[in-house]
Design a protein around this motif. Structure first.
Motif, short mmCIF file in Angstrom:
data_model
loop_
_atom_site.label_atom_id
_atom_site.label_comp_id
_atom_site.label_asym_id
_atom_site.label_seq_id
_atom_site.Cartn_x
_atom_site.Cartn_y
_atom_site.Cartn_z
N LEU A 134 -13.66 30.21 -33.85
CA LEU A 134 -12.93 29.75 -35.01
C LEU A 134 -13.71 29.63 -36.46
O LEU A 134 -13.31 29.71 -37.55
N ALA A 135 -14.99 28.94 -36.22
CA ALA A 135 -15.89 28.61 -36.95
C ALA A 135 -16.41 29.74 -37.67
O ALA A 135 -16.64 29.77 -38.90
N PHE A 136 -16.46 30.64 -37.20
CA PHE A 136 -17.03 31.92 -37.72
C PHE A 136 -15.95 32.80 -38.43
O PHE A 136 -16.47 33.88 -39.09
N GLU A 137 -14.70 32.30 -38.64
CA GLU A 137 -13.78 33.15 -39.47
C GLU A 137 -13.98 32.21 -40.78
O GLU A 137 -12.93 32.75 -41.51
N VAL A 138 -14.77 31.59 -41.07
CA VAL A 138 -14.99 30.86 -42.28
C VAL A 138 -14.78 31.83 -43.48
O VAL A 138 -14.27 31.71 -44.51
N PRO A 139 -15.64 32.82 -43.49
CA PRO A 139 -15.90 33.75 -44.60
C PRO A 139 -14.40 34.42 -44.87
O PRO A 139 -14.05 34.61 -45.92
N GLY B 44 -18.32 18.28 -44.55
CA GLY B 44 -17.38 18.41 -43.75
C GLY B 44 -17.68 19.62 -42.77
O GLY B 44 -16.94 19.06 -41.56
N CYS B 45 -18.51 20.41 -42.41
CA CYS B 45 -19.01 21.20 -41.51
C CYS B 45 -19.55 20.32 -40.48
O CYS B 45 -19.37 20.41 -39.34
N PHE B 46 -20.44 19.34 -40.97
CA PHE B 46 -21.03 18.41 -39.85
C PHE B 46 -19.89 17.62 -39.23
O PHE B 46 -19.92 17.06 -38.09
N VAL B 47 -19.02 17.21 -40.11
CA VAL B 47 -17.93 16.44 -39.44
C VAL B 47 -16.87 17.15 -38.42
O VAL B 47 -16.65 16.67 -37.32
N VAL B 48 -16.70 18.47 -38.90
CA VAL B 48 -16.08 19.30 -37.86
C VAL B 48 -16.97 19.48 -36.69
O VAL B 48 -16.48 19.51 -35.56
N GLY B 49 -18.27 19.79 -36.67
CA GLY B 49 -19.39 19.96 -35.81
C GLY B 49 -19.01 18.59 -34.67
O GLY B 49 -19.25 18.58 -33.50
N MET B 50 -19.07 17.26 -35.50
CA MET B 50 -18.97 16.20 -34.64
C MET B 50 -17.76 16.14 -33.83
O MET B 50 -17.70 15.62 -32.72
N ILE B 51 -16.60 16.64 -34.42
CA ILE B 51 -15.30 16.65 -33.68
C ILE B 51 -15.25 17.33 -32.41
O ILE B 51 -14.68 17.33 -31.37
N LEU B 52 -15.65 18.78 -32.88
CA LEU B 52 -15.40 20.01 -31.69
C LEU B 52 -16.38 20.18 -30.91
O LEU B 52 -16.24 20.88 -29.77
N THR B 53 -17.64 19.74 -30.88
CA THR B 53 -18.74 19.66 -30.03
C THR B 53 -19.06 18.46 -29.29
O THR B 53 -18.41 17.15 -29.56
N LEU C 98 -23.40 24.05 -34.69
CA LEU C 98 -22.01 24.57 -35.08
C LEU C 98 -21.95 24.43 -36.68
O LEU C 98 -21.41 25.31 -37.42
N ALA C 99 -22.33 23.24 -37.38
CA ALA C 99 -22.52 23.03 -38.55
C ALA C 99 -23.28 23.77 -39.62
O ALA C 99 -22.77 24.29 -40.56
N VAL C 100 -24.36 24.15 -39.14
CA VAL C 100 -25.15 25.00 -40.02
C VAL C 100 -24.55 26.38 -40.30
O VAL C 100 -24.71 27.11 -41.05
N PRO C 101 -24.35 27.19 -38.97
CA PRO C 101 -23.58 28.45 -39.04
C PRO C 101 -22.12 28.26 -40.01
O PRO C 101 -22.37 29.44 -40.79
N MET C 102 -21.58 27.29 -39.97
CA MET C 102 -20.32 27.27 -40.67
C MET C 102 -20.53 27.28 -42.17
O MET C 102 -19.91 27.85 -43.11
N TRP C 103 -21.63 26.45 -42.55
CA TRP C 103 -22.16 26.52 -43.95
C TRP C 103 -22.56 27.79 -44.48
O TRP C 103 -22.27 28.18 -45.64
N LEU C 104 -23.67 28.19 -43.54
CA LEU C 104 -23.85 29.76 -44.16
C LEU C 104 -22.93 30.60 -44.41
O LEU C 104 -22.88 31.54 -45.06
N LEU C 105 -21.83 30.44 -43.25
CA LEU C 105 -20.80 31.71 -43.37
C LEU C 105 -19.85 31.10 -44.58
O LEU C 105 -19.23 32.21 -45.23
N PHE C 106 -19.90 29.84 -44.92
CA PHE C 106 -19.10 29.57 -46.16
C PHE C 106 -19.81 30.03 -47.61
O PHE C 106 -19.07 30.89 -48.31
#
Length: 266
Positions: free
Chosen positions: A171-176, A203-212, A222-230
């Motif tokens: 789901l994180a990779f669906e950010v774009p 927010g990416c780091f908060v989501v990473g904290m919750i989901l991992t 998880l947070a860094v790829p989410m930010w790059l995909l954003f």
């Protein structure tokens, strides 16, 4: 008066429900056909999926099954989930077939690339978790195991753990795709997304904290790829604005009308 979508036809509610039922049955049939073909290999599939953990188990240690039915039910459950993952293109194709008649031509032109991209990005997220994240996480867990404690993971607990990460990264990779949709339908613009970039990173780091799991490594992975995909989504959204002929947010459109009336020459 607004133009109706191409090939728009009035359909009664019963016809819509009948079509929806047909497409749902096709999705279920695709899942069970794939599952039937994979069921014979259920044990091997679990062995493959558990490889990232088993390679870091101490010498002589193995995974264990604490429930009586776990040796059968856990590979069975995993095979069903794999069947759903593999049937995702069919499922999304049926979703597309149901909603496509109500879209305009220009909406279809952008919806098809987004649909294909969402499938590819979901699989990319799963592959990223399996080949990169899992080895790092399990190596870390094995290295911090207290002395005198034998690391012997239950197979059902391991399946729940990796499924959570698979869905999180998929789901994180669906950010774009989500960013492009928000820009395309006009909820936000590129300038606003760039403005809130610091909050998105947090927010990416908060989501990473919750989901991992509660360790800094998996959260960061998880947070860094989410930010790059954003950022990738912002770039794609900017290209869409350019193709649609909209002015860039950094400056005004040269051809835009001004509020000043034209000067009258004597």
């Amino acid at each position: 008066m607004s133009r109706l979508p191409d090939n728009d036809q009035e359909m009664p509610l019963v016809s819509h429900l009948a079509e929806l039922r047909t497409r749902l049955l096709r999705c279920v049939a695709a899942i069970f056909l794939i599952f039937a073909g994979l069921f014979y290999f259920a044990q091997k599939i679990y062995t493959l999926v558990s490889a990232p953990l088993r390679q870091y188990l101490p010498e002589g240690a193995t995974m264990i099954a604490t429930d009586v039915a776990s040796p059968f039910l856990t590979p069975f459950k995993l095979t069903m989930i794999v069947a759903v993952f593999l049937a995702m293109p069919v499922i999304l194709h049926q979703v597309w077939g149901f909603i496509a008649p109500g879209l305009y031509k220009h909406e279809k032109r952008i919806a098809i690339p987004l649909l294909i991209s969402s499938i590819i990005l979901f699989y990319a997220g799963i592959a990223f978790a399996y080949f990169l994240v899992f080895p790092i996480i399990f190596h870390f867990f094995a290295s911090v195991t207290p002395e005198g404690v034998s690391m012997m993971t239950d197979i059902a607990s391991y399946l729940d753990f990796i499924m959570t990460l698979f869905f999180a990264f998929g789901l994180a990779f669906e950010v774009p795709v989500a960013v492009v949709l928000l820009i395309w339908i006009g909820i936000v613009d590129v300038a606003y997304l760039r403005k809130i970039r610091p909050y998105v990173i947090i927010g990416c780091f908060v989501v990473g904290m919750i989901l991992t799991p509660p360790d800094i490594f998996s959260q960061t992975l998880l947070a860094v790829p989410m930010w790059l995909l954003f950022e990738l989504g912002i770039l794609a959204g900017s290209l869409i604005r350019t193709r649609r002929g909209e002015p860039d947010e950094e400056g005004e459109d040269e051809n835009a009308p001004t509020d000043q009336p034209p000067s009258v020459q004597p």
